[in-house]
Motif scaffolding. Structure first.
Motif, PDB file in Angstrom:
ATOM      1  N   TRP A 126       0.862  -1.176   0.000  1.00 58.68           N
ATOM      2  CA  TRP A 126       0.000   0.000   0.000  1.00 58.68           C
ATOM      3  C   TRP A 126       0.904   1.235   0.000  1.00 58.68           C
ATOM      4  O   TRP A 126       1.993   1.217   0.585  1.00 58.68           O
ATOM      5  CB  TRP A 126      -0.882   0.027   1.234  1.00 58.68           C
ATOM      6  CG  TRP A 126      -1.988  -0.997   1.199  1.00 58.68           C
ATOM      7  CD1 TRP A 126      -2.340  -1.791   0.153  1.00 58.68           C
ATOM      8  CD2 TRP A 126      -2.874  -1.317   2.277  1.00 58.68           C
ATOM      9  NE1 TRP A 126      -3.398  -2.598   0.511  1.00 58.68           N
ATOM     10  CE2 TRP A 126      -3.754  -2.322   1.797  1.00 58.68           C
ATOM     11  CE3 TRP A 126      -3.020  -0.858   3.579  1.00 58.68           C
ATOM     12  CZ2 TRP A 126      -4.760  -2.872   2.598  1.00 58.68           C
ATOM     13  CZ3 TRP A 126      -4.014  -1.401   4.380  1.00 58.68           C
ATOM     14  CH2 TRP A 126      -4.876  -2.398   3.888  1.00 58.68           C
ATOM     15  N   ALA A 127       0.416   2.323  -0.616  1.00 54.30           N
ATOM     16  CA  ALA A 127       1.262   3.508  -0.749  1.00 54.30           C
ATOM     17  C   ALA A 127       0.463   4.786  -0.541  1.00 54.30           C
ATOM     18  O   ALA A 127      -0.740   4.844  -0.791  1.00 54.30           O
ATOM     19  CB  ALA A 127       1.904   3.527  -2.138  1.00 54.30           C
ATOM     20  N   GLY A 128       1.171   5.818  -0.074  1.00 50.67           N
ATOM     21  CA  GLY A 128       0.619   7.169  -0.054  1.00 50.67           C
ATOM     22  C   GLY A 128      -0.381   7.481   1.033  1.00 50.67           C
ATOM     23  O   GLY A 128      -0.194   7.125   2.200  1.00 50.67           O
ATOM     24  N   GLY A 129      -1.466   8.124   0.627  1.00 45.45           N
ATOM     25  CA  GLY A 129      -2.423   8.672   1.585  1.00 45.45           C
ATOM     26  C   GLY A 129      -3.083   7.649   2.478  1.00 45.45           C
ATOM     27  O   GLY A 129      -3.368   7.937   3.652  1.00 45.45           O
ATOM     28  N   CYS A 130      -3.333   6.450   1.968  1.00 48.65           N
ATOM     29  CA  CYS A 130      -3.982   5.440   2.810  1.00 48.65           C
ATOM     30  C   CYS A 130      -3.077   5.040   3.971  1.00 48.65           C
ATOM     31  O   CYS A 130      -3.558   4.749   5.077  1.00 48.65           O
ATOM     32  CB  CYS A 130      -4.391   4.224   1.989  1.00 48.65           C
ATOM     33  SG  CYS A 130      -3.043   3.306   1.211  1.00 48.65           S
ATOM     34  N   VAL A 131      -1.773   5.041   3.739  1.00 48.25           N
ATOM     35  CA  VAL A 131      -0.821   4.710   4.808  1.00 48.25           C
ATOM     36  C   VAL A 131      -0.799   5.843   5.835  1.00 48.25           C
ATOM     37  O   VAL A 131      -0.867   5.610   7.051  1.00 48.25           O
ATOM     38  CB  VAL A 131       0.587   4.467   4.236  1.00 48.25           C
ATOM     39  CG1 VAL A 131       1.557   4.071   5.368  1.00 48.25           C
ATOM     40  CG2 VAL A 131       0.550   3.402   3.153  1.00 48.25           C
ATOM     41  N   ARG A 132      -0.718   7.065   5.338  1.00 45.54           N
ATOM     42  CA  ARG A 132      -0.730   8.242   6.222  1.00 45.54           C
ATOM     43  C   ARG A 132      -1.979   8.252   7.105  1.00 45.54           C
ATOM     44  O   ARG A 132      -1.888   8.403   8.330  1.00 45.54           O
ATOM     45  CB  ARG A 132      -0.691   9.507   5.363  1.00 45.54           C
ATOM     46  CG  ARG A 132      -0.759  10.816   6.144  1.00 45.54           C
ATOM     47  CD  ARG A 132      -1.139  11.971   5.233  1.00 45.54           C
ATOM     48  NE  ARG A 132      -2.518  11.859   4.746  1.00 45.54           N
ATOM     49  CZ  ARG A 132      -2.857  11.947   3.469  1.00 45.54           C
ATOM     50  NH1 ARG A 132      -1.953  12.156   2.538  1.00 45.54           N
ATOM     51  NH2 ARG A 132      -4.130  11.827   3.112  1.00 45.54           N
ATOM     52  N   ASP A 133      -3.138   8.100   6.482  1.00 42.53           N
ATOM     53  CA  ASP A 133      -4.392   8.168   7.239  1.00 42.53           C
ATOM     54  C   ASP A 133      -4.471   7.056   8.280  1.00 42.53           C
ATOM     55  O   ASP A 133      -4.897   7.282   9.417  1.00 42.53           O
ATOM     56  CB  ASP A 133      -5.582   8.084   6.289  1.00 42.53           C
ATOM     57  CG  ASP A 133      -5.703   9.314   5.404  1.00 42.53           C
ATOM     58  OD1 ASP A 133      -5.036  10.327   5.702  1.00 42.53           O
ATOM     59  OD2 ASP A 133      -6.454   9.267   4.412  1.00 42.53           O
TER      60      ASP A 133
END
Length: 419
Positions: free
Chosen positions: A29-36
Motif C-alpha cells: 500500500w502507498a501514499g495517503g492510505c498509509v498516512r491516514d
C-alpha cells in the motif's frame, strides 16, 4: 467512494496485494492510505505500488477488470466488487524532469525506495505491508507524522519546481491535519509563490475547493497568507483589512458549498458592496478559475442577496418571500448565520427567515392566482407589461389583498388600463 463500505474496500486492497505477491511481484500500500491509517483515520481509498509493469498488471487481473487510463505513468486501475469500488495499482517508478511544471517528461520503472523519493511530502511517501502489517519508511515520514509537520521529500525547491501545485497541496495537508509546514519547505513555497500561475485554472480551483469546504478552512486561509499564496489565488482580498473577522466568519460556516465559501471571502471587498460590482466580481473569479455555471451563479447570488437578508425583518414580505423560496436559500442562510455570529450577534435575521420558512406551504408559497394565459383569456394583449402586471398581482396576493382569480383579473385590468 462515499457509498463504498470501507471494510470490503480494505479487504479488496489486501486481496490485490496478495494476488500480486502470489504472482511473484512486490506489492505494498502507498501514499495517503498509509498516512491516514497511521493517524488513526479511516482511509478514503487505497493505492497499491508494485514491481509489476502495467501490462503485467492487466494480464494478471484481466482486461475486463482493469482500466489503462493512467498507463503512460505506470498506473492501472483495478475494478473490485461493487461494494469495494476500485483502486490504482502503480508500478514503482522514478520521474524525469517536469518541463511543464505538472507532468514528468518521462518515467523509469524502479524500486520502492526510488519511488518514495519522487513523491511530494514525507507523510505521503510511506509504504505499508498489509500482509505483515508493517510500515516501510524510506523518507522519514513516520517521524514527521509524529512531529506534525508537512515536509518536502529531499530538496523542497526541486519538489516544487516539478509541480507548482504542490504549494497548494502543502497548505491543504497542513490545514486538514492541523500540522505546520516545515521551515525550509515553507521558505521554498514563499520564494516561488508567483510561479503558481503556470498551473491550470482547473487544478487551482480543485485544490482551493478542497481547502475552503473543509472544516479547517480558516487554518487554510491563514496558511495561504503565511505562504504568500493568497495574492496569487485571490488578489481581490488585497484590500481586506480585518482578516480576523473574515477568518472568523469563514470558520463559522457549516458545511458550506464552494460558492458560499468564496462569497464569504469576497463579501469583505469593496467591490462586493454594490450589487452591480458584486456580480462583476463573481464573474471575474469564475472566469479566472473556470468555475461551473452552478458555482459562479451561487457566488453572484450570495453577494447580491446577502445584504438584503441582513435586513430581512425590514423588507416587504413579497421581496423576502421570493428569496426564501429559491432553491439555494439553505446555503444563503448558512452564510447569513456565519456573518451574524461572526459579528457577535444572536442571528436575529437568520432566525426570522427560518421562522418564515417554517410557515405552512399555503402561507409561505401559495400557488399564483394569475398566469399569462389568464391575462390572454381576459382579453389583454401580450407585451412587456405582462411580467410587471403578474409581479404586482403576485405581490398583492402575498400581502393578502387578493384571494381569488376574479380578484386577480380585476386588479390586473386596472393596472393595464390607460392612464
Amino acid at each position: 467512494m462515499a457509498n463504498i463500505d470501507p471494510t470490503p474496500m480494505r479487504e479488496f486492497a489486501i486481496s490485490v496485494v496478495r494476488q500480486l505477491r502470489a504472482a511473484g511481484y512486490q506489492a505494498l500500500w502507498a501514499g495517503g492510505c498509509v498516512r491516514d491509517q497511521l493517524l488513526g483515520q479511516r482511509p478514503k481509498d487505497y493505492d497499491v505500488a508494485t514491481s509489476a509493469l502495467p501490462d503485467e498488471v492487466r494480464k494478471l487481473f484481466g482486461h475486463k477488470r482493469t482500466l489503462a487510463i493512467g498507463a503512460a505513468f505506470g498506473v492501472i486501475t483495478v475494478l473490485g466488487p461493487r461494494e469495494a469500488g476500485q483502486l490504482d495499482v502503480a508500478t514503482f517508478r522514478t520521474d524525469a524532469t517536469y518541463s511543464d511544471g505538472r507532468h514528468p517528461d518521462a518515467i523509469t520503472f524502479s524500486t520502492p525506495e526510488h519511488d518514495a523519493q519522487r513523491r511530494d511530502f514525507t507523510i505521503n511517501g510511506l509504504f505499508f505491508d498489509p500482509i505483515e502489517e508493517r510500515v516501510i519508511d524510506y523518507v522519514g515520514g513516520e517521524a514527521d507524522l509524529a512531529a506534525r509537520v508537512v515536509r518536502a521529500i529531499r530538496d523542497p525547491a526541486e519538489r516544487i519546481e516539478e509541480d507548482k501545485l504542490r504549494m497548494l497541496r502543502a497548505v491543504r495537508f497542513a490545514a486538514r491535519l492541523g500540522f505546520s509546514i516545515e521551515a525550509q519547505t515553507l521558505a521554498a513555497i514563499e520564494q516561488r509563490a508567483d510561479q503558481l500561475q503556470v498551473v491550470s485554472a482547473e487544478r487551482i480551483a480543485a485544490e482551493m475547493e478542497k481547502i475552503l469546504v473543509h472544516n479547517s478552512r480558516a487554518q487554510g486561509l491563514a496558511l495561504l497568507r503565511q505562504a504568500r499564496l493568497l495574492p496569487e489565488v485571490l488578489p481581490e482580498l488585497a484590500e481586506v483589512t480585518d482578516f480576523t473577522l473574515l477568518a472568523r466568519e469563514l470558520s463559522l460556516l457549516e458545511q458550506p458549498s464552494f460558492a458560499m465559501a468564496i462569497a464569504a471571502l469576497l463579501r469583505h471587498t469593496a467591490a462586493a458592496r454594490s450589487p452591480l460590482t458584486a456580480a462583476a466580481l463573481a464573474d471575474q473569479i469564475a472566469a479566472r478559475w473556470r468555475l461551473s455555471n452552478h458555482v459562479a451563479e451561487g457566488i453572484s447570488l450570495a453577494l447580491r442577496q446577502l445584504p438584503q437578508l441582513q435586513i430581512a425583518t425590514e423588507l416587504p414580505w413579497p421581496q423576502l418571500q421570493r428569496m426564501l423560496v429559491q432553491p439555494r436559500i439553505g446555503e444563503l442562510l448558512g452564510l447569513l448565520a456565519a456573518v451574524e455570529r461572526g459579528a457577535g450577534e444572536r442571528s436575529p435575521q437568520t432566525d426570522y427567515c427560518r421562522a418564515k420558512l417554517a410557515l405552512p406551504a399555503e402561507q409561505l408559497n401559495p400557488p399564483p392566482l394569475l398566469t399569462g394565459s389568464d391575462l390572454k383569456r381576459a382579453g389583454l394583449s401580450p407585451g412587456p407589461m405582462f411580467r410587471e402586471i403578474l409581479e404586482q398581482v403576485r405581490d398583492q396576493q402575498l400581502l393578502g389583498q387578493l384571494h381569488t382569480l376574479g380578484d386577480a383579473i380585476e386588479y390586473a385590468e386596472k393596472l393595464a388600463a390607460p392612464g
